[in-house]
Design a protein around this motif. Sequence first.
Motif, PDB file in Angstrom:
ATOM      1  N   VAL A 123      -9.575   5.799   3.638  1.00 43.40           N
ATOM      2  CA  VAL A 123      -8.737   5.442   4.789  1.00 43.40           C
ATOM      3  C   VAL A 123      -9.563   4.694   5.828  1.00 43.40           C
ATOM      4  O   VAL A 123      -9.124   3.672   6.383  1.00 43.40           O
ATOM      5  CB  VAL A 123      -8.095   6.702   5.394  1.00 43.40           C
ATOM      6  N   ASP A 124     -10.765   5.171   6.100  1.00 46.31           N
ATOM      7  CA  ASP A 124     -11.636   4.496   7.066  1.00 46.31           C
ATOM      8  C   ASP A 124     -11.977   3.080   6.608  1.00 46.31           C
ATOM      9  O   ASP A 124     -12.100   2.157   7.426  1.00 46.31           O
ATOM     10  CB  ASP A 124     -12.930   5.291   7.255  1.00 46.31           C
ATOM     11  N   ILE A 132      -1.660   0.893   3.847  1.00 47.06           N
ATOM     12  CA  ILE A 132      -1.552   2.350   3.773  1.00 47.06           C
ATOM     13  C   ILE A 132      -2.102   2.834   2.439  1.00 47.06           C
ATOM     14  O   ILE A 132      -1.759   2.293   1.379  1.00 47.06           O
ATOM     15  CB  ILE A 132      -0.083   2.788   3.919  1.00 47.06           C
ATOM     16  N   LEU A 133      -2.956   3.856   2.483  1.00 44.84           N
ATOM     17  CA  LEU A 133      -3.517   4.442   1.271  1.00 44.84           C
ATOM     18  C   LEU A 133      -2.542   5.441   0.664  1.00 44.84           C
ATOM     19  O   LEU A 133      -1.994   6.300   1.369  1.00 44.84           O
ATOM     20  CB  LEU A 133      -4.839   5.153   1.584  1.00 44.84           C
ATOM     21  N   LEU A 134      -2.329   5.333  -0.651  1.00 42.38           N
ATOM     22  CA  LEU A 134      -1.493   6.266  -1.390  1.00 42.38           C
ATOM     23  C   LEU A 134      -2.328   7.000  -2.431  1.00 42.38           C
ATOM     24  O   LEU A 134      -3.288   6.450  -2.971  1.00 42.38           O
ATOM     25  CB  LEU A 134      -0.372   5.521  -2.123  1.00 42.38           C
ATOM     26  N   ALA A 156      -4.127   9.983   3.824  1.00 40.77           N
ATOM     27  CA  ALA A 156      -3.318   9.200   2.901  1.00 40.77           C
ATOM     28  C   ALA A 156      -1.860   9.631   2.985  1.00 40.77           C
ATOM     29  O   ALA A 156      -1.526  10.652   3.587  1.00 40.77           O
ATOM     30  CB  ALA A 156      -3.826   9.365   1.471  1.00 40.77           C
ATOM     31  N   GLU A 157      -0.999   8.843   2.350  1.00 46.36           N
ATOM     32  CA  GLU A 157       0.386   9.227   2.154  1.00 46.36           C
ATOM     33  C   GLU A 157       0.599   9.547   0.680  1.00 46.36           C
ATOM     34  O   GLU A 157      -0.088   9.000  -0.193  1.00 46.36           O
ATOM     35  CB  GLU A 157       1.339   8.104   2.582  1.00 46.36           C
ATOM     36  N   TYR A 261       0.628  -1.349   0.470  1.00 48.53           N
ATOM     37  CA  TYR A 261      -0.035  -0.104   0.065  1.00 48.53           C
ATOM     38  C   TYR A 261      -1.146  -0.417  -0.934  1.00 48.53           C
ATOM     39  O   TYR A 261      -1.114  -1.440  -1.619  1.00 48.53           O
ATOM     40  CB  TYR A 261       0.945   0.842  -0.640  1.00 48.53           C
ATOM     41  N   VAL A 262      -2.086   0.523  -1.019  1.00 44.80           N
ATOM     42  CA  VAL A 262      -3.037   0.522  -2.125  1.00 44.80           C
ATOM     43  C   VAL A 262      -3.152   1.961  -2.605  1.00 44.80           C
ATOM     44  O   VAL A 262      -3.306   2.886  -1.807  1.00 44.80           O
ATOM     45  CB  VAL A 262      -4.410  -0.061  -1.715  1.00 44.80           C
ATOM     46  N   SER A 263      -3.002   2.152  -3.915  1.00 46.32           N
ATOM     47  CA  SER A 263      -3.057   3.506  -4.468  1.00 46.32           C
ATOM     48  C   SER A 263      -4.375   3.705  -5.206  1.00 46.32           C
ATOM     49  O   SER A 263      -4.886   2.797  -5.875  1.00 46.32           O
ATOM     50  CB  SER A 263      -1.872   3.764  -5.402  1.00 46.32           C
TER      51      SER A 263
END
Length: 281
Positions: A123-124, A132-134, A156-157, A261-263
């Motif tokens: 996330v940082d 947004i991190l998934l 994260a989400e 997003y990026v997972s």
Amino acid sequence: MTEAFVSGVDLGAFVRQVLVEDLGEGGDVTSAATIPADARFDAVMASRDAVTVAGLPMATLFFQALDPEVFVEQLVADGTRVSAGTALMRLSGNARALLSAERSALNSVQHLTGIATMTRAYVDAIAGTGCILLDTRKTLPGLRVLEKYATRMGGAENHRMRLDDGLLIKDNHIAVAGGVATAVRAAKAAGLALPVQVEVDRIDQIEPALAAGADRLLLDNMGPDTLLEAVALVAGRVPTEASGGVRLDTIRAIAESGVTYVSVGRITQSAPAADIGLDYG
């Protein structure tokens, strides 16, 4: 205990199962042999590394399961970043009971804190990009709800929790269905009232997917330059998600492509346990 922590899992049953695994039929024979039945144990759980904390309510449940009268003081909230040496929890209770629960409690906190800490690093790494991190479904069997709780504590989400809470058409679905557009149209026709996300790994799959009604695109294993092209082509018509082989040293460039997003599977698959101990005193 937050609702987010307990939702979707029977924590009481989980605690019982874990303790049965550890105690066996004979219980903690070492504590029983060396410690008087009425002895007290006062201890502090502390982190030996800088971490983002997760799982302290879980540890409390293990201690309470074997000593319902235990006094527990949680000193920091889950999701808090702490420095090495920070006290996380104080407890006081029956020595035999608490020592019998110690390993199960620590295993849980170490594992979940490890996930939260790695998640926070990712996330940082994309801070300020708007991306947004998934997380993913790449979790240990039986621990998904807890591990996804830990990713939330790291910032994260959650992506899908289960196979029934979202349509995600992957490459094998596309291969069997006979193509991207065919698979998307079939999913839309199913009338499930769920958004349809489709995985594409080539630029030429994007327009057919969108024309068939895809609500979201998963851009799989595309490098930053290809992602830039894909995002420009989508032009904000649907959210986009980058996925596949994302590492801490590459995620910033991926996020800067403009994807929504990026997972990252690594945050649950590869997070090392945090160094957290429980010491008498």
